[in-house]
Design an enzyme around this catalytic site. Structure first.
Site, PDB file in Angstrom:
ATOM      1  CD  GLU A  19      27.675   6.613 -31.869  1.00  0.00           C
ATOM      2  OE1 GLU A  19      28.409   5.674 -32.201  1.00  0.00           O
ATOM      3  OE2 GLU A  19      26.525   6.438 -31.428  1.00  0.00           O
ATOM      4  CG  ASP A  20      30.116   2.935 -34.526  1.00  0.00           C
ATOM      5  OD1 ASP A  20      29.273   3.681 -33.984  1.00  0.00           O
ATOM      6  OD2 ASP A  20      29.977   1.698 -34.572  1.00  0.00           O
ATOM      7  CG  ASP A  23      20.950   3.238 -39.464  1.00  0.00           C
ATOM      8  OD1 ASP A  23      20.253   3.723 -40.365  1.00  0.00           O
ATOM      9  OD2 ASP A  23      20.977   2.022 -39.247  1.00  0.00           O
ATOM     10  CG  PHE A  46      24.822  -5.173 -41.657  1.00  0.00           C
ATOM     11  CD1 PHE A  46      26.116  -5.570 -41.310  1.00  0.00           C
ATOM     12  CD2 PHE A  46      23.867  -5.089 -40.661  1.00  0.00           C
ATOM     13  CE1 PHE A  46      26.450  -5.858 -39.992  1.00  0.00           C
ATOM     14  CE2 PHE A  46      24.188  -5.377 -39.343  1.00  0.00           C
ATOM     15  CZ  PHE A  46      25.482  -5.766 -39.008  1.00  0.00           C
ATOM     16  NE  ARG A  66      31.849  -4.762 -30.867  1.00  0.00           N
ATOM     17  CZ  ARG A  66      30.706  -4.096 -31.015  1.00  0.00           C
ATOM     18  NH1 ARG A  66      30.662  -3.019 -31.767  1.00  0.00           N
ATOM     19  NH2 ARG A  66      29.599  -4.506 -30.425  1.00  0.00           N
TER      20      ARG A  66
HETATM   21  C1  PRP Z   1      25.211   1.573 -33.334  1.00  0.00           C
HETATM   22  C2  PRP Z   1      26.120   2.773 -33.521  1.00  0.00           C
HETATM   23  C3  PRP Z   1      25.300   3.922 -33.058  1.00  0.00           C
HETATM   24  C4  PRP Z   1      23.890   3.514 -33.405  1.00  0.00           C
HETATM   25  C5  PRP Z   1      23.452   4.223 -34.652  1.00  0.00           C
HETATM   26  O1  PRP Z   1      25.362   1.109 -32.047  1.00  0.00           O
HETATM   27  O2  PRP Z   1      27.319   2.639 -32.782  1.00  0.00           O
HETATM   28  O3  PRP Z   1      25.439   4.125 -31.669  1.00  0.00           O
HETATM   29  O4  PRP Z   1      23.905   2.097 -33.594  1.00  0.00           O
HETATM   30  O5  PRP Z   1      22.128   3.918 -35.006  1.00  0.00           O
HETATM   31  P1  PRP Z   1      20.955   4.982 -35.041  1.00  0.00           P
HETATM   32  O6  PRP Z   1      21.474   6.236 -35.681  1.00  0.00           O
HETATM   33  O7  PRP Z   1      19.909   4.304 -35.902  1.00  0.00           O
HETATM   34  O8  PRP Z   1      20.466   5.217 -33.653  1.00  0.00           O
HETATM   35  P2  PRP Z   1      24.893  -0.342 -31.546  1.00  0.00           P
HETATM   36  O9  PRP Z   1      23.589  -0.210 -30.843  1.00  0.00           O
HETATM   37  O10 PRP Z   1      24.985  -1.314 -32.673  1.00  0.00           O
HETATM   38  O11 PRP Z   1      25.935  -0.700 -30.401  1.00  0.00           O
HETATM   39  P3  PRP Z   1      27.522  -0.974 -30.472  1.00  0.00           P
HETATM   40  O12 PRP Z   1      28.172   0.341 -30.790  1.00  0.00           O
HETATM   41  O13 PRP Z   1      27.848  -1.450 -29.096  1.00  0.00           O
HETATM   42  O14 PRP Z   1      27.773  -2.010 -31.533  1.00  0.00           O
END
Ligand code: PRP
Length: 185
Positions: free
Chosen positions: A101-102, A105, A154, A167
């Site tokens: 995962e990136d 949060d 952010f 990205r």
């Molecule tokens: C982001 C990120 C995680 C998630 C983390 O994805 O890649 O999957 O949010 O947030 P959390 O811990 O509060 O659940 P996003 O929904 O932005 O989709 P993307 O990766 O396609 O940009």
């Protein structure tokens, strides 16, 4: 112009990112020697991290992808509402699954994915996450391999988007607060 106009500062530069990714790759290579490693990339944010990380992993491994949505386009914060957009292409039973995962949060996304994948009977299930905003955590999730702990700002770049853009930026940048409620282009 370009992405720099939207950044108030660079939080993690390219060299620091690449060094940490190499360290994580070495650690994963040691821990997964002789195992059936399957890297599960969570799209879209995890894709840049995955492609760099897998090239630092020296043990044989497979990759697969799943897409989950938790923020919704235009939103600046996780809503806690998780949706599965695309499932894995293969069965994970008996595989040593490492989720890539990136960012973590609130933790709602990973909590959902872990619950979903655990029910499919993998041999093991762990998490490798590049960035952790631990101040924001709501779900009780443990990250097994972590790149960096970051403050509650952010961020974008290295897979993370601002309104689906930037990205490809090779650093982790902080979004200028002026753009919190403005769409970028
Ligand atoms: C982001 C990120 C995680 C998630 C983390 O994805 O890649 O999957 O949010 O947030 P959390 O811990 O509060 O659940 P996003 O929904 O932005 O989709 P993307 O990766 O396609 O940009």
């Amino acid at each position: 112009m370009g992405w720099q106009q939207y950044a108030s500062k660079i939080l993690i530069d390219e060299q620091t990112l690449q060094k940490r990714v190499a360290e994580l790759g070495a650690e994963i290579s040691r821990d997964y020697a002789g195992k059936n490693l399957l890297l599960v990339c969570v799209l879209k944010g995890g894709v840049v991290f995955l492609t760099d990380l897998m090239r630092q992993i020296t043990v044989p491994h497979r990759i697969d992808f799943m897409a989950i949505s938790s923020y919704g386009t235009g939103a600046r914060e996780s809503t806690g509402v998780v949706r599965i957009l695309m499932d894995l292409s293969s069965d994970i039973q008996g595989q040593d699954v490492l989720i890539v995962e990136d960012i973590i949060d609130t933790g709602h996304t990973l909590e959902y994915i872990l619950r979903l994948l655990r029910a499919r009977g993998p041999a093991s299930l762990k998490v490798c996450c590049l960035l952790d905003k631990s101040e924001r955590r709501q779900a009780n999730i443990e990250v097994d391999y972590l790149g960096f702990s970051i403050p509650d700002e952010f961020v974008f770049g290295y897979g993370l988007d601002v309104d689906e853009l930037y990205r490809e930026v090779p650093v982790i940048a902080v979004l200028d607060p002026r753009y919190y409620d403005q769409t970028v282009s």
